[in-house]
Design a protein around this motif. Structure first.
Motif, PDB file in Angstrom:
ATOM      1  N   UNK A 153       0.818  -1.192   0.219  1.00 45.72           N
ATOM      2  CA  UNK A 153      -0.508  -0.222  -0.010  1.00 45.72           C
ATOM      3  C   UNK A 153       1.061   1.263  -0.080  1.00 45.72           C
ATOM      4  N   UNK A 154       2.273   1.237   0.403  1.00 46.06           N
ATOM      5  CA  UNK A 154       2.601   2.500   0.981  1.00 46.06           C
ATOM      6  C   UNK A 154       3.587   2.504  -0.528  1.00 46.06           C
ATOM      7  N   UNK A 155       3.623   1.609  -1.652  1.00 43.65           N
ATOM      8  CA  UNK A 155       4.722   1.688  -2.821  1.00 43.65           C
ATOM      9  C   UNK A 155       3.583   2.148  -4.439  1.00 43.65           C
ATOM     10  N   UNK A 156       4.168   3.506  -4.112  1.00 45.66           N
ATOM     11  CA  UNK A 156       3.129   4.125  -5.462  1.00 45.66           C
ATOM     12  C   UNK A 156       3.747   4.392  -6.775  1.00 45.66           C
ATOM     13  N   UNK A 157       4.928   4.358  -6.565  1.00 47.58           N
ATOM     14  CA  UNK A 157       5.818   4.169  -7.646  1.00 47.58           C
ATOM     15  C   UNK A 157       7.115   3.304  -8.575  1.00 47.58           C
ATOM     16  N   UNK A 158       6.878   2.330  -9.035  1.00 46.27           N
ATOM     17  CA  UNK A 158       7.832   1.517  -9.903  1.00 46.27           C
ATOM     18  C   UNK A 158       8.546   2.814 -10.960  1.00 46.27           C
ATOM     19  N   UNK A 159       9.714   2.591 -11.319  1.00 45.62           N
ATOM     20  CA  UNK A 159      10.561   3.330 -12.306  1.00 45.62           C
ATOM     21  C   UNK A 159      12.135   2.546 -12.396  1.00 45.62           C
ATOM     22  N   UNK A 160      12.206   2.321 -13.705  1.00 47.11           N
ATOM     23  CA  UNK A 160      13.200   0.906 -14.077  1.00 47.11           C
ATOM     24  C   UNK A 160      13.767   1.787 -15.345  1.00 47.11           C
ATOM     25  N   UNK A 161      15.552   1.101 -14.655  1.00 45.74           N
ATOM     26  CA  UNK A 161      15.998   2.335 -15.803  1.00 45.74           C
ATOM     27  C   UNK A 161      16.966   0.286 -16.707  1.00 45.74           C
ATOM     28  N   UNK A 162      17.945   1.238 -18.224  1.00 47.94           N
ATOM     29  CA  UNK A 162      18.787   0.136 -18.776  1.00 47.94           C
ATOM     30  C   UNK A 162      17.241  -0.191 -19.958  1.00 47.94           C
ATOM     31  N   UNK A 163      17.739   0.859 -20.031  1.00 49.78           N
ATOM     32  CA  UNK A 163      16.298   1.006 -21.593  1.00 49.78           C
ATOM     33  C   UNK A 163      14.972   0.730 -21.596  1.00 49.78           C
ATOM     34  N   UNK A 164      15.236   1.782 -20.277  1.00 53.07           N
ATOM     35  CA  UNK A 164      13.711   1.351 -19.755  1.00 53.07           C
ATOM     36  C   UNK A 164      12.789   3.233 -20.142  1.00 53.07           C
ATOM     37  N   UNK A 165      11.548   3.290 -19.290  1.00 51.46           N
ATOM     38  CA  UNK A 165      10.963   4.165 -18.762  1.00 51.46           C
ATOM     39  C   UNK A 165      11.876   5.511 -18.285  1.00 51.46           C
ATOM     40  N   UNK A 166      13.357   5.387 -16.960  1.00 53.52           N
ATOM     41  CA  UNK A 166      13.726   6.579 -16.270  1.00 53.52           C
ATOM     42  C   UNK A 166      14.635   6.446 -17.598  1.00 53.52           C
ATOM     43  N   UNK A 167      15.076   6.093 -18.534  1.00 59.94           N
ATOM     44  CA  UNK A 167      16.619   7.382 -18.934  1.00 59.94           C
ATOM     45  C   UNK A 167      15.211   7.783 -20.855  1.00 59.94           C
ATOM     46  N   UNK A 168      13.898   7.644 -20.933  1.00 61.99           N
ATOM     47  CA  UNK A 168      12.011   8.560 -21.586  1.00 61.99           C
ATOM     48  C   UNK A 168      12.746   9.485 -20.459  1.00 61.99           C
ATOM     49  N   UNK A 169      12.499   9.654 -19.049  1.00 55.86           N
ATOM     50  CA  UNK A 169      11.775  10.514 -18.828  1.00 55.86           C
ATOM     51  C   UNK A 169      13.110  11.118 -18.601  1.00 55.86           C
ATOM     52  N   UNK A 170      14.403  11.334 -18.360  1.00 58.53           N
ATOM     53  CA  UNK A 170      15.001  12.013 -18.072  1.00 58.53           C
ATOM     54  C   UNK A 170      15.813  12.398 -19.262  1.00 58.53           C
TER      55      UNK A 170
END
Length: 529
Positions: A153-170
């Motif tokens: 219930x506490x975890x609201x966001x997961x973001x992944x890197x290595x050719x994934x969504x974190x690099x896209x957002x960055x």
């Protein structure tokens, strides 16, 4: 003050915290302090942004590369993932440059880092997230499977890197960022102690703690310069690895070589090919590295550090005889962030852990806290520039901190020259037929046998003797495993050391169970029996 006040509410009261020794000028800080500014941003401001900071076999990052990526990730945390100051952010990754960038980004944004070992499974990750009420997780996509199974219930966001969504957002974020204006005694990281069953212990460390350890062990034992290249096997989620592979090199403007899977051969290959100068690993690894020295050139090394478990004298001697280098042993604890007793080349006494380093004091005490006479085994008590601050665990805080001293759970003795010698972990003392036998003593003898590569000794319950000494052995040549060799080792031991210490039970194993930090998991050996 952090908007999310979880850590403020759960820190132990001042009267339960240890006494701190902060009189020396290098351990004094202004009220407002963000440790990232000294560790990373200052190199850019001083015109050293083009200096190499992080290396792998595939990539090289300068300080400026790390600075810009950390700034972009900090923007993602605040703008896209909703981080507010004081939020805990889980990091799940093997040792790689993006993990380091995420570590700095979290603190830049005013978050609190909770780094986790790559091998943890969903249940363990969920326990950590629920304990620390973590709302954001940053994860290497190679480790996504277990992370995606986490439900909290506490975890609201997961973001992944290595050719994934974190690099896209960055990609669309600015490469500059205004760091959160934190206080020197704001919590910067939470380290979970070994074991995540039940309610694990969370150890909190301030921004000032992080900078203080950079002034302590490195100056005392390593004397780093910007030309040094650090390498090691401990995960960055382990404070030994964080200090040795990120904090220390960056504090002194040096660089670090990161290995995601630090096998002995890859460690030695990197040392040879990249002219590594400082290596940090566990005692079991030093023994394996010694056996492979004829295959690699390690002449660039100038400092070698061992921690995680006590360093057997035979391992020290074998490495020294092969290389001429003296392995620096040290004892630290997650509760105190890093090493507090160690040595340097000038004051080293082979076999001893060493002396309290600058910023720390230590003594040996009995169960009531009374200091014991020299050469008498007892509990190790430490105080200094860092100390235990368990979150939300008052009963454990009272056990660990007594009369201002941190009681580590280790049994040591102090010799007439003031040097500290490891005897046993508090739970590794074997009492057999009235004799006190330290597991490490038996292991140190066994490791001198020509057929033995590794060993771990535990005590097993016995109706007649109370406990029996059980040796779990990995042979250099596993085809030799036979009852005849067990008997030969037992007879040899009785001729080599006090007969009452000999292992009455011997098991030959393919390998010893170990943590990701290289510590032998003796509890598993006991469970198997």
């Amino acid at each position: 003050m952090y908007k999310d006040n979880f850590t403020y509410k759960h820190l132990p009261n001042k009267e339960l915290q240890p006494e701190y020794l902060l009189e020396l000028p290098q351990f004094q800080h202004p009220e407002m302090l963000n440790c990232v500014e000294r560790l990373l941003d200052s190199h850019i401001e001083n015109g050293n942004g083009d200096a190499v900071c992080l290396r792998t076999f595939e990539a090289t990052w300068t300080y400026n590369d790390l600075y810009e990526k950390a700034n972009q990730i900090a923007h993602v945390l605040v703008d896209d993932l909703g981080l507010v100051s004081g939020n805990r952010v889980l990091l799940r990754s093997a040792n790689n440059p993006m993990m380091v960038a995420c570590w700095f980004a979290i603190i830049k944004a005013g978050g609190i880092v909770v780094a986790t070992m790559p091998l943890l499974r969903t249940k363990e990750l969920t326990t950590i997230i629920d304990c620390a009420k973590i709302s954001i997780a940053l994860c290497d996509s190679d480790l996504a499977e277990e992370m995606n199974l986490v439900e909290s219930d506490y975890l609201k966001h997961k973001s992944f890197y290595r050719n994934s969504d974190l690099e896209d957002k960055m990609a669309s974020k600015p490469t500059s960022f205004t760091n959160y204006n934190s206080k020197s005694d704001d919590v910067a990281l939470i380290g979970f102690t070994s074991g995540t069953t039940g309610i694990p212990k969370m150890t909190a460390h301030f921004h000032s703690d992080i900078l203080n350890i950079c002034e302590a062990f490195p100056n005392y034992s390593l004397q780093p310069t910007p030309k040094d290249i650090f390498i090691g096997s401990p995960p960055l989620a382990f404070t030994f690895g964080l200090g040795g592979l990120v904090l220390f090199p960056m504090y002194y403007g040096a660089s670090s070589f990161l290995l995601e899977k630090p096998s002995p051969d890859l460690l030695l290959k990197a040392i040879q090919d990249y002219k590594i100068t400082i290596c940090l690993t566990a005692p079991t690894a030093w023994r394996v590295l010694t056996s492979k020295l004829n295959e690699y050139n390690v002449s660039s090394l100038r400092k070698c550090v061992s921690a995680g478990e006590t360093l057997p004298l035979v391992v020290w001697e074998d490495w020294y005889n092969a290389t001429g280098l003296k392995i620096i042993d040290g004892i630290g604890a997650t509760e105190l962030l890093h090493i507090f007793i160690s040595s340097n080349e000038e004051n080293m006494k082979p076999g001893a852990t060493g002396l309290p380093i600058t910023g720390y004091e230590a003594k040996i005490v009995d169960d009531k806290g009374k200091e014991l006479l020299r050469n008498t085994p007892g509990k190790l008590a430490v105080k200094g520039i860092t100390g235990c601050k368990y979150l939300n665990r008052e009963e454990k805080q009272k056990e660990y901190v007594q009369k201002g001293w941190n009681i580590t759970g280790d049994i040591f003795k102090q010799d007439d020259d003031g040097y500290f010698w490891f005897v046993a972990r508090g739970d590794d003392m074997i009492i057999s037929s009235g004799y006190n036998i330290a597991a490490i003593e038996v292991e140190s003898v066994l490791l001198t046998h020509e057929d033995i590569l590794e060993c771990a000794v535990v005590g097993l319950p016995d109706e007649n003797r109370g406990m029996l000494v059980c040796a779990n052995i990995v042979l250099k040549d596993k085809s030799k495993a036979a009852d005849e060799l067990k008997l030969e080792i037992q007879n040899w031991f009785k001729e080599t050391a006090a007969p009452y210490k000999y292992p009455r039970i011997i098991n030959f194993l393919e390998s010893l169970p170990k943590t990701e930090t290289g510590k032998i998991q003796r509890f598993k050996l006991k469970e198997n029996e």
